[in-house]
Design a protein around this motif. Structure first.
Motif, mmCIF file in Angstrom:
data_model
loop_
_atom_site.group_PDB
_atom_site.id
_atom_site.type_symbol
_atom_site.label_atom_id
_atom_site.label_comp_id
_atom_site.label_asym_id
_atom_site.label_seq_id
_atom_site.Cartn_x
_atom_site.Cartn_y
_atom_site.Cartn_z
ATOM 1 N N GLY A 113 0.784 -1.225 0.000
ATOM 2 C CA GLY A 113 0.000 0.000 0.000
ATOM 3 C C GLY A 113 0.816 1.276 0.000
ATOM 4 N N LEU A 114 1.973 1.247 -0.644
ATOM 5 C CA LEU A 114 2.826 2.431 -0.731
ATOM 6 C C LEU A 114 2.075 3.621 -1.311
ATOM 7 N N SER A 115 1.256 3.371 -2.330
ATOM 8 C CA SER A 115 0.538 4.473 -2.974
ATOM 9 C C SER A 115 -0.439 5.141 -2.011
ATOM 10 N N ILE A 116 -1.046 4.381 -1.123
ATOM 11 C CA ILE A 116 -1.966 4.956 -0.133
ATOM 12 C C ILE A 116 -1.187 5.775 0.890
ATOM 13 N N LEU A 117 -0.048 5.266 1.332
ATOM 14 C CA LEU A 117 0.803 6.024 2.254
ATOM 15 C C LEU A 117 1.180 7.377 1.651
ATOM 16 N N ILE A 118 1.632 7.366 0.406
ATOM 17 C CA ILE A 118 2.041 8.608 -0.247
ATOM 18 C C ILE A 118 0.848 9.561 -0.373
ATOM 19 N N GLY A 119 -0.317 9.018 -0.739
ATOM 20 C CA GLY A 119 -1.509 9.850 -0.844
ATOM 21 C C GLY A 119 -1.895 10.476 0.482
ATOM 22 N N LEU A 120 -1.771 9.701 1.558
ATOM 23 C CA LEU A 120 -2.079 10.214 2.894
ATOM 24 C C LEU A 120 -1.130 11.351 3.266
ATOM 25 N N ALA A 121 0.153 11.120 3.080
ATOM 26 C CA ALA A 121 1.138 12.120 3.479
ATOM 27 C C ALA A 121 0.965 13.422 2.702
ATOM 28 N N ARG A 122 0.641 13.328 1.425
ATOM 29 C CA ARG A 122 0.486 14.534 0.616
ATOM 30 C C ARG A 122 -0.814 15.274 0.915
ATOM 31 N N ASN A 123 -1.840 14.518 1.280
ATOM 32 C CA ASN A 123 -3.120 15.146 1.591
ATOM 33 C C ASN A 123 -3.219 15.621 3.037
ATOM 34 N N LEU A 124 -2.316 15.141 3.892
ATOM 35 C CA LEU A 124 -2.323 15.519 5.307
ATOM 36 C C LEU A 124 -0.946 16.067 5.695
ATOM 37 N N PRO A 125 -0.536 17.188 5.129
ATOM 38 C CA PRO A 125 0.812 17.703 5.398
ATOM 39 C C PRO A 125 1.027 18.108 6.850
ATOM 40 N N HIS A 126 -0.047 18.288 7.616
ATOM 41 C CA HIS A 126 0.062 18.657 9.033
ATOM 42 C C HIS A 126 0.292 17.455 9.938
ATOM 43 N N ILE A 127 0.267 16.241 9.367
ATOM 44 C CA ILE A 127 0.465 15.018 10.155
ATOM 45 C C ILE A 127 1.792 14.388 9.781
ATOM 46 N N LYS A 128 2.525 13.913 10.784
ATOM 47 C CA LYS A 128 3.820 13.275 10.559
ATOM 48 C C LYS A 128 3.642 11.766 10.408
ATOM 49 N N PHE A 129 4.386 11.192 9.472
ATOM 50 C CA PHE A 129 4.369 9.751 9.223
ATOM 51 C C PHE A 129 5.784 9.213 9.428
#
Length: 422
Positions: free
Chosen positions: A249-265
């Motif tokens: 699910g790398l693509s979902i991780l990347i989508g999450l990080a880009r859509n939630l820039p205020h959250i740290k992964f």
């Protein structure tokens, strides 16, 4: 009296493979109840020295066996090797052995080494998840004295269905492996999802057993499994993921990080994390990449939420169960056995799973995903304290109930039942 010999195929004595960890805990749980156990595994040389010292420091005699074997290099030159560890077999050598029963010099040495250990240990059960051991045990001189058990850790390991041979090195000769599977004394599926897959695509009956419960627990200084402390990580600020790679699910991780820039992964590398996968993460400012860790408490002490957005047919998802037993909420996909590993605790998000279609290089084709429900769910859990508290309380309560319902001696009973069967 059980005498169980396990053959491990993961590389190293401490690999990040969940299957390796679960296999080892089968032996630990049996040994804790007084049975004799042993394993053959692939270790790196420096690991062996460290393992011996660690055992000796605990007052345990590691009883390191040292021997020699003949090996032929790529130039055809014969060498006598001092054996404490050895490299894996060639894939083509394996295929020729399975299909034509012909042994290269290298494969002959490997088969002899395994066979000699079986003869010496005199097991009641030989447990494995590789085709070489499955074949050599079929004609071993002591075959009538032990039961043969294959652990099915992945759909790719099975010689039928859309995911057969979907991982490099798995299922190299489907027809031969199919016939060998149907001649075993037991086949253990680690989830109902894998059991259903085997029955649906291969009409193959298997036995479902969860991993030994010690697989999910902590260990004290003596190596005994203990209940893990429940974390209250409401004030932590990171979302964690283990083994970032395309099928996980790398693509979902990347989508999450880009859509939630205020959250740290934060992600921990593991067996599937290739250089090209990590390169996609390195330039995303709110993603931190960490090396593989042997101590998963580093993960549980750090993160507020775990995500498991897997897109392939997960056999189980050990990290998911581990997290929930420690009070870490998990957002996972509905792929394969993940809902079982999550004990059906929220949140489980449907994904467009891989179908078995391959790219030119053999990788699975990764379908496009709807990122919106992932963004909404992760953002809510990470920013709404009331939501987090409610989800954490449900996670702690339901996972504890699940753990209490498991039979800690289920594998032992299954092995013994085979000995009773005539």
């Amino acid at each position: 009296m059980l005498r169980v010999l396990l053959v491990q195929t993961a590389q190293g004595l401490n690999p990040s493979s969940g299957g390796f960890k679960a296999n080892a805990n089968v032996l630990r749980s049996l040994a804790a109840h007084g049975y004799e156990t042993a394993q053959i595994c692939y270790g790196h040389e420096q690991e062996i020295e460290l393992h011996v010292k660690k055992a000796e420091d605990k007052g345990i005699n590691p009883d390191l066996a040292e021997s020699s074997m003949v090996a032929v290099d790529l130039r055809g030159i014969v060498h006598e090797l001092f054996v404490k560890c050895f490299t894996d077999e060639y894939k083509e050598d394996t295929r020729v052995y399975l299909e034509r029963n012909e042994l290269s010099q290298r494969m002959q040495s490997l088969v002899k080494l395994f066979s000699d250990h079986i003869t010496e240990f005199q097991p009641t059960h030989v447990v494995f998840n590789d085709p070489i051991t499955m074949k050599l045990t079929a004609t071993h001189p002591q075959r009538a004295t032990f039961k043969r058990i294959n652990i099915i850790h992945t759909a790719e390991q099975l010689p039928f269905g859309p995911f057969a041979a979907g991982v490099d090195g798995h299922c190299m000769s489907p027809a031969v492996e199919d016939a060998l599977l149907r001649d075993l004394d037991g086949i253990w599926s680690v989830s109902k999802a894998i059991q259903k897959y085997a029955l649906t695509y291969g009409q193959l009956e298997t036995t479902f057993l969860i991993h030994p419960i010690a697989t999910y627990l902590d260990k004290d200084a003596s190596g005994m499994a203990v209940l893990p402390p429940v974390r209250n990580n409401i004030d932590k600020i990171e979302v964690g993921m283990v083994n970032p790679c395309a099928q996980k699910g790398l693509s979902i991780l990347i989508g999450l990080a880009r859509n939630l820039p205020h959250i740290k992964f934060v992600v921990w590398k593991s067996w599937g994390s290739r250089r090209d996968h990590l390169a996609q993460l390195e330039d995303i400012p709110n993603i931190q990449i960490e090396p593989t860790t042997k101590d998963t408490n580093e993960i549980w002490d750090r993160i507020k939420l775990l995500i498991a957005p897997s897109l392939w047919y997960e056999a189980w998802g050990i990290v998911v169960t581990e997290a929930q037993l420690r009070g870490i909420p998990v957002v996972a996909s509905n792929a394969g056995g993940l809902p079982e590993a999550k004990m059906h605790i929220p949140y489980i998000i449907p994904v467009n799973a891989v179908t078995g279609e391959r790219e030119a290089n053999g990788d699975y084709v990764i379908p496009d995903q709807n990122i919106a429900p992932w963004v909404e769910t992760v953002n809510k859990i990470m920013t709404d304290r009331d939501e987090y508290r409610a989800l954490q309380e449900q996670t702690v309560t339901k996972s504890a109930e699940w753990l209490r319902a498991q039979d800690p001696r289920g594998h032992e009973k299954w092995f013994l039942s085979m000995m009773d069967a005539k």
